[in-house]
Design an enzyme around this catalytic site. Sequence first.
Site, PDB file in Angstrom:
ATOM      1  NE  ARG A  18      36.834  34.361  36.273  1.00  0.00           N
ATOM      2  CZ  ARG A  18      37.849  33.534  36.484  1.00  0.00           C
ATOM      3  NH1 ARG A  18      38.932  33.596  35.735  1.00  0.00           N
ATOM      4  NH2 ARG A  18      37.796  32.644  37.456  1.00  0.00           N
ATOM      5  CG  ASN A  36      38.251  37.042  38.195  1.00  0.00           C
ATOM      6  OD1 ASN A  36      37.140  37.466  37.908  1.00  0.00           O
ATOM      7  ND2 ASN A  36      38.426  35.902  38.834  1.00  0.00           N
TER       8      ASN A  36
END
Length: 94
Positions: A18, A36
Site C-alpha cells: 500500500r 487491504n
Amino acid sequence: MIRRRVVVSGAVQGVFFRDTCRRTADARDVAGWVRNLPDGTVEAVFEGEPERVRELVEWAHQGPATALVDAVSVTEEAPEGLRGFEIRPTPGGF
C-alpha cells in the site's frame, strides 16, 4: 481521464504494497486509493491520464520488491474526479 480498479492477489499484505503504491501513484500524478481486503488481497483505484494509469496497473502486476503477485483483476470504471492518493482502512476494521 480514465479510472481502473485492481484487485491484487498473492503475498501482497505485510510487504509495504500500500505505501509503495501510494508513493508510485504520487510520483505519476495519479489519484485514487489503496486498501487491504480481509481475504488477503489488495484493492486499488487509479484515476488520471490514460498512460499514467496504465503504468500503475502494470506496476500492480509486480508490486514492491517484497511482494509475490499471483494475479491482478482489472475493471474499467467511470472516473469520479478524485484528487490525491490515499491509503484507506481495511473494510471491517482489520
